[in-house]
Motif scaffolding. Structure first.
Motif, PDB file in Angstrom:
ATOM      1  N   ILE A 199      -8.372  19.825   4.099  1.00  0.00           N
ATOM      2  CA  ILE A 199      -7.489  19.341   5.161  1.00  0.00           C
ATOM      3  C   ILE A 199      -8.123  18.147   5.874  1.00  0.00           C
ATOM      4  O   ILE A 199      -7.458  17.145   6.158  1.00  0.00           O
ATOM      5  N   ALA A 200      -9.424  18.244   6.151  1.00  0.00           N
ATOM      6  CA  ALA A 200     -10.144  17.142   6.803  1.00  0.00           C
ATOM      7  C   ALA A 200     -10.157  15.903   5.911  1.00  0.00           C
ATOM      8  O   ALA A 200      -9.975  14.769   6.392  1.00  0.00           O
ATOM      9  N   GLU A 201     -10.362  16.099   4.608  1.00  0.00           N
ATOM     10  CA  GLU A 201     -10.347  14.975   3.667  1.00  0.00           C
ATOM     11  C   GLU A 201      -8.958  14.345   3.607  1.00  0.00           C
ATOM     12  O   GLU A 201      -8.825  13.113   3.503  1.00  0.00           O
ATOM     13  N   ASN A 202      -7.931  15.183   3.655  1.00  0.00           N
ATOM     14  CA  ASN A 202      -6.558  14.666   3.637  1.00  0.00           C
ATOM     15  C   ASN A 202      -6.285  13.782   4.854  1.00  0.00           C
ATOM     16  O   ASN A 202      -5.596  12.759   4.749  1.00  0.00           O
ATOM     17  N   ARG A 203      -6.805  14.190   6.008  1.00  0.00           N
ATOM     18  CA  ARG A 203      -6.616  13.377   7.217  1.00  0.00           C
ATOM     19  C   ARG A 203      -7.272  12.012   7.059  1.00  0.00           C
ATOM     20  O   ARG A 203      -6.736  10.995   7.487  1.00  0.00           O
ATOM     21  N   SER A 204      -8.458  11.998   6.430  1.00  0.00           N
ATOM     22  CA  SER A 204      -9.155  10.738   6.200  1.00  0.00           C
ATOM     23  C   SER A 204      -8.380   9.858   5.223  1.00  0.00           C
ATOM     24  O   SER A 204      -8.215   8.651   5.444  1.00  0.00           O
ATOM     25  N   LYS A 205      -7.869  10.476   4.153  1.00  0.00           N
ATOM     26  CA  LYS A 205      -7.081   9.736   3.179  1.00  0.00           C
ATOM     27  C   LYS A 205      -5.773   9.215   3.795  1.00  0.00           C
ATOM     28  O   LYS A 205      -5.276   8.152   3.421  1.00  0.00           O
ATOM     29  N   SER A 206      -5.231   9.974   4.752  1.00  0.00           N
ATOM     30  CA  SER A 206      -3.987   9.561   5.409  1.00  0.00           C
ATOM     31  C   SER A 206      -4.180   8.254   6.162  1.00  0.00           C
ATOM     32  O   SER A 206      -3.277   7.407   6.203  1.00  0.00           O
ATOM     33  N   LYS A 207      -5.356   8.070   6.766  1.00  0.00           N
ATOM     34  CA  LYS A 207      -5.637   6.828   7.491  1.00  0.00           C
ATOM     35  C   LYS A 207      -5.671   5.644   6.532  1.00  0.00           C
ATOM     36  O   LYS A 207      -5.186   4.558   6.846  1.00  0.00           O
ATOM     37  N   GLU A 208      -6.260   5.863   5.343  1.00  0.00           N
ATOM     38  CA  GLU A 208      -6.298   4.808   4.338  1.00  0.00           C
ATOM     39  C   GLU A 208      -4.884   4.477   3.854  1.00  0.00           C
ATOM     40  O   GLU A 208      -4.531   3.299   3.680  1.00  0.00           O
ATOM     41  N   ALA A 209      -4.076   5.527   3.637  1.00  0.00           N
ATOM     42  CA  ALA A 209      -2.695   5.324   3.187  1.00  0.00           C
ATOM     43  C   ALA A 209      -1.883   4.590   4.248  1.00  0.00           C
ATOM     44  O   ALA A 209      -1.023   3.756   3.926  1.00  0.00           O
ATOM     45  N   PHE A 210      -2.155   4.882   5.516  1.00  0.00           N
ATOM     46  CA  PHE A 210      -1.473   4.210   6.621  1.00  0.00           C
ATOM     47  C   PHE A 210      -1.734   2.703   6.564  1.00  0.00           C
ATOM     48  O   PHE A 210      -0.804   1.889   6.658  1.00  0.00           O
ATOM     49  N   SER A 211      -3.003   2.317   6.389  1.00  0.00           N
ATOM     50  CA  SER A 211      -3.361   0.895   6.336  1.00  0.00           C
ATOM     51  C   SER A 211      -2.706   0.195   5.149  1.00  0.00           C
ATOM     52  O   SER A 211      -2.209  -0.926   5.261  1.00  0.00           O
ATOM     53  N   THR A 212      -2.700   0.876   3.999  1.00  0.00           N
ATOM     54  CA  THR A 212      -2.079   0.305   2.802  1.00  0.00           C
ATOM     55  C   THR A 212      -0.585   0.100   3.011  1.00  0.00           C
ATOM     56  O   THR A 212      -0.027  -0.951   2.653  1.00  0.00           O
ATOM     57  N   CYS A 213       0.069   1.087   3.603  1.00  0.00           N
ATOM     58  CA  CYS A 213       1.503   0.991   3.834  1.00  0.00           C
ATOM     59  C   CYS A 213       1.832  -0.140   4.807  1.00  0.00           C
ATOM     60  O   CYS A 213       2.820  -0.858   4.627  1.00  0.00           O
ATOM     61  N   LEU A 214       1.002  -0.315   5.839  1.00  0.00           N
ATOM     62  CA  LEU A 214       1.216  -1.412   6.794  1.00  0.00           C
ATOM     63  C   LEU A 214       1.235  -2.766   6.078  1.00  0.00           C
ATOM     64  O   LEU A 214       2.095  -3.615   6.345  1.00  0.00           O
ATOM     65  N   LYS A 215       0.280  -2.954   5.178  1.00  0.00           N
ATOM     66  CA  LYS A 215       0.210  -4.213   4.438  1.00  0.00           C
ATOM     67  C   LYS A 215       1.458  -4.418   3.578  1.00  0.00           C
ATOM     68  O   LYS A 215       1.989  -5.536   3.490  1.00  0.00           O
ATOM     69  N   LYS A 216       1.928  -3.347   2.939  1.00  0.00           N
ATOM     70  CA  LYS A 216       3.105  -3.451   2.086  1.00  0.00           C
ATOM     71  C   LYS A 216       4.370  -3.720   2.913  1.00  0.00           C
ATOM     72  O   LYS A 216       5.271  -4.430   2.469  1.00  0.00           O
ATOM     73  N   ILE A 217       4.425  -3.142   4.099  1.00  0.00           N
ATOM     74  CA  ILE A 217       5.570  -3.405   4.981  1.00  0.00           C
ATOM     75  C   ILE A 217       5.625  -4.888   5.345  1.00  0.00           C
ATOM     76  O   ILE A 217       6.695  -5.501   5.357  1.00  0.00           O
ATOM     77  N   GLU A 218       4.453  -5.466   5.623  1.00  0.00           N
ATOM     78  CA  GLU A 218       4.384  -6.894   5.943  1.00  0.00           C
ATOM     79  C   GLU A 218       4.777  -7.738   4.739  1.00  0.00           C
ATOM     80  O   GLU A 218       5.493  -8.738   4.877  1.00  0.00           O
ATOM     81  N   GLU A 219       4.308  -7.339   3.551  1.00  0.00           N
ATOM     82  CA  GLU A 219       4.645  -8.086   2.338  1.00  0.00           C
ATOM     83  C   GLU A 219       6.146  -8.117   2.095  1.00  0.00           C
ATOM     84  O   GLU A 219       6.718  -9.142   1.702  1.00  0.00           O
ATOM     85  N   HIS A 220       6.805  -6.963   2.349  1.00  0.00           N
ATOM     86  CA  HIS A 220       8.241  -6.870   2.119  1.00  0.00           C
ATOM     87  C   HIS A 220       9.060  -7.325   3.331  1.00  0.00           C
ATOM     88  O   HIS A 220      10.296  -7.342   3.271  1.00  0.00           O
ATOM     89  N   VAL A 235       4.437   4.797  12.108  1.00  0.00           N
ATOM     90  CA  VAL A 235       3.919   5.613  13.208  1.00  0.00           C
ATOM     91  C   VAL A 235       2.810   6.564  12.750  1.00  0.00           C
ATOM     92  O   VAL A 235       1.778   6.706  13.413  1.00  0.00           O
ATOM     93  N   HIS A 236       3.010   7.196  11.603  1.00  0.00           N
ATOM     94  CA  HIS A 236       2.069   8.246  11.197  1.00  0.00           C
ATOM     95  C   HIS A 236       2.184   8.492   9.699  1.00  0.00           C
ATOM     96  O   HIS A 236       3.232   8.227   9.097  1.00  0.00           O
ATOM     97  N   THR A 237       1.095   8.987   9.118  1.00  0.00           N
ATOM     98  CA  THR A 237       1.073   9.305   7.684  1.00  0.00           C
ATOM     99  C   THR A 237       0.420  10.670   7.488  1.00  0.00           C
ATOM    100  O   THR A 237      -0.569  10.983   8.152  1.00  0.00           O
ATOM    101  N   GLU A 238       0.965  11.460   6.572  1.00  0.00           N
ATOM    102  CA  GLU A 238       0.414  12.785   6.275  1.00  0.00           C
ATOM    103  C   GLU A 238       0.422  13.041   4.770  1.00  0.00           C
ATOM    104  O   GLU A 238       1.375  12.691   4.087  1.00  0.00           O
TER     105      GLU A 238
END
Length: 213
Positions: free
Chosen positions: A74-95, A102-105
């Protein structure tokens, strides 16, 4: 069945699950059956509830109390969620999409990633989903939420000095009206009867039965 209330993951909705003979207490983390796989949740109330007999679907079960290995994942998933959040932000800007992430899980078994966002209108995010699925090799769900949901994600404290009801124990958001504030004799001053989300405080709803004449 012994039905008790569990909040899905850290910030998801609350559902009733069958605890069978498990000895659980408030705030315990548990592994549950959910959405075609295993996920995790936290006990909101260990008090037994009455099962809705009108429901045609069998109740989902609490598989086990989360062990040390589960809590580590669960703790590792939370850490991975932060990475996924950053990646998604970049893709939102690209598109060039008009949306606010707001949040990623991650689901417990990492088979699905949920991206929560707010937007003023509908957003065509089909190409964004395709990009994210290629990157993460998992099922992608983009879920549009409102300002009350956003407050639930970030949490905080209300004017009463207690943790926000939506972040702590509320199962669902119910309609709140100005009539409820009138029944309590509260000043109809928006800042005094509004929560952090800017909407009428949720507590007005469940206090209404006590105050109404």
């Amino acid at each position: 069945e012994r039905m008790i209330l569990v909040r899905l993951r850290d910030t998801g909705s609350a559902y009733f699950y069958d605890a069978s003979d498990l000895n659980v207490k408030e705030d315990d983390y548990v592994i549950i059956e959910h959405d075609r796989g295993l996920d995790y949740g936290q006990i909101i109330s260990p008090k037994e509830a009455i099962l809705d007999t009108k429901s045609k679907e069998p109740p989902k079960k609490i598989v086990r109390l989360a062990n040390d290995s589960d809590l580590k994942q669960i703790a590792e998933n939370r850490s991975k969620s932060k990475e996924a959040f950053s990646t998604c932000l970049k893709k939102i800007e690209e598109h060039r999409l008009d949306m606010k992430l707001v949040h990623t899980e991650y689901s417990f078994d990492r088979s699905k990633i949920i991206f929560y966002f707010t937007a003023s209108g509908r957003v065509d995010f089909r190409n964004l989903v395709k990009d994210l699925a290629k990157i993460f090799k998992a099922r992608i769900e983009l879920r549009q939420i409102g300002v009350r949901d956003e407050a639930k994600f970030f949490g905080g404290f209300g004017p009463c000095g207690r943790e926000l009801c939506c972040a702590k124990f509320l199962k669902d958001f119910e309609p709140v009206t100005i009539k409820m504030a009138k029944e309590e004799g509260l000043p109809l001053n928006p800042p005094k009867i509004s929560g952090l989300c800017g909407r009428l405080m949720c507590c007005l709803n469940y206090e209404y039965e006590t105050y109404k004449i």
